[in-house]
Scaffold this motif. Sequence first.
Motif, PDB file in Angstrom:
ATOM      1  N   SER A  22       0.833  -1.209   0.000  1.00  0.00           N
ATOM      2  CA  SER A  22       0.000   0.000   0.000  1.00  0.00           C
ATOM      3  C   SER A  22       0.863   1.253   0.000  1.00  0.00           C
ATOM      4  O   SER A  22       0.569   2.217  -0.707  1.00  0.00           O
ATOM      5  CB  SER A  22      -0.918   0.011   1.220  1.00  0.00           C
ATOM      6  N   ARG A  68       2.286   1.715  -3.478  1.00  0.00           N
ATOM      7  CA  ARG A  68       1.262   2.257  -4.389  1.00  0.00           C
ATOM      8  C   ARG A  68       1.013   3.730  -4.115  1.00  0.00           C
ATOM      9  O   ARG A  68       0.851   4.534  -5.035  1.00  0.00           O
ATOM     10  CB  ARG A  68      -0.045   1.472  -4.245  1.00  0.00           C
ATOM     11  N   LEU A  69       0.974   4.103  -2.840  1.00  0.00           N
ATOM     12  CA  LEU A  69       0.778   5.493  -2.465  1.00  0.00           C
ATOM     13  C   LEU A  69       1.924   6.368  -2.980  1.00  0.00           C
ATOM     14  O   LEU A  69       1.703   7.460  -3.512  1.00  0.00           O
ATOM     15  CB  LEU A  69       0.651   5.610  -0.945  1.00  0.00           C
ATOM     16  N   GLU A 107       3.862   5.706  -5.554  1.00  0.00           N
ATOM     17  CA  GLU A 107       3.742   5.783  -7.012  1.00  0.00           C
ATOM     18  C   GLU A 107       2.671   6.788  -7.413  1.00  0.00           C
ATOM     19  O   GLU A 107       2.861   7.569  -8.343  1.00  0.00           O
ATOM     20  CB  GLU A 107       3.412   4.400  -7.591  1.00  0.00           C
ATOM     21  N   SER A 108       1.560   6.787  -6.693  1.00  0.00           N
ATOM     22  CA  SER A 108       0.489   7.748  -6.979  1.00  0.00           C
ATOM     23  C   SER A 108       0.969   9.175  -6.742  1.00  0.00           C
ATOM     24  O   SER A 108       0.683  10.077  -7.528  1.00  0.00           O
ATOM     25  CB  SER A 108      -0.735   7.477  -6.118  1.00  0.00           C
ATOM     26  N   SER A 109       1.719   9.375  -5.670  1.00  0.00           N
ATOM     27  CA  SER A 109       2.255  10.710  -5.386  1.00  0.00           C
ATOM     28  C   SER A 109       3.189  11.160  -6.501  1.00  0.00           C
ATOM     29  O   SER A 109       3.152  12.322  -6.924  1.00  0.00           O
ATOM     30  CB  SER A 109       3.020  10.709  -4.059  1.00  0.00           C
ATOM     31  N   ARG A 115       3.084  10.207  -9.628  1.00  0.00           N
ATOM     32  CA  ARG A 115       2.266  10.517 -10.811  1.00  0.00           C
ATOM     33  C   ARG A 115       1.600  11.883 -10.663  1.00  0.00           C
ATOM     34  O   ARG A 115       1.513  12.656 -11.623  1.00  0.00           O
ATOM     35  CB  ARG A 115       1.213   9.437 -11.041  1.00  0.00           C
ATOM     36  N   ILE A 116       1.145  12.195  -9.466  1.00  0.00           N
ATOM     37  CA  ILE A 116       0.512  13.501  -9.223  1.00  0.00           C
ATOM     38  C   ILE A 116       1.538  14.615  -9.409  1.00  0.00           C
ATOM     39  O   ILE A 116       1.247  15.640 -10.044  1.00  0.00           O
ATOM     40  CB  ILE A 116      -0.124  13.552  -7.819  1.00  0.00           C
ATOM     41  N   SER A 142       2.163  15.013 -13.090  1.00  0.00           N
ATOM     42  CA  SER A 142       1.016  15.662 -13.726  1.00  0.00           C
ATOM     43  C   SER A 142       1.013  17.159 -13.429  1.00  0.00           C
ATOM     44  O   SER A 142       0.748  17.976 -14.304  1.00  0.00           O
ATOM     45  CB  SER A 142      -0.290  15.052 -13.238  1.00  0.00           C
TER      46      SER A 142
END
Length: 180
Positions: A99, A102-103, A105-107, A109-110, A113
Amino acid sequence: MEKAEQKRQKFSEIKAGLDDAESLIRKMDLEARSLQPNVKAVLLAKLREYKSDLNNLKSEHKRLASANSNQAARDDLLESGMVDAMSVSANQRGRLMMSTERLNESSDRIKESRRTMLETEELGVSILQDLHQQRQSLLHANDTVFLLLKVPYRLHLLTGKFEGKDERKRLMRKGGRKNK
């Protein structure tokens, strides 16, 4: 185990039904928007109600599915004999690490972006500035041409002669149409 599998299958069927309903509502929305205004308003109001009902059903399904998956996971854990505290702890640690990964990786990507968005915004501002400069140049060129067209007429007033009178009139008419 069969009971848990049956529940999962029912939840999958319900999810598929909700997805189908959402698709149908989208199609009805497109269809309603192409109708006459008096009919369109009534149908769009009904569609908003349907969308609201569908969202409520989706929320309820998600809540029940989450509760069911937690219970199923608990049941699976107890049935498989993994009551040992060390193995449960290791399992939880592994899930926590996944988890966290994944968190992260999401950060990332944000952040990427956001960086792209800022670059795009800078590019847009630069383009707008270039367009503004080009507009100013065109306006200045237009004013210069108009003033140059007036020079022969002013010379005529000073000298009393004007050889290109017809040409000046033609250019003034053409310039006058552009300014209107």
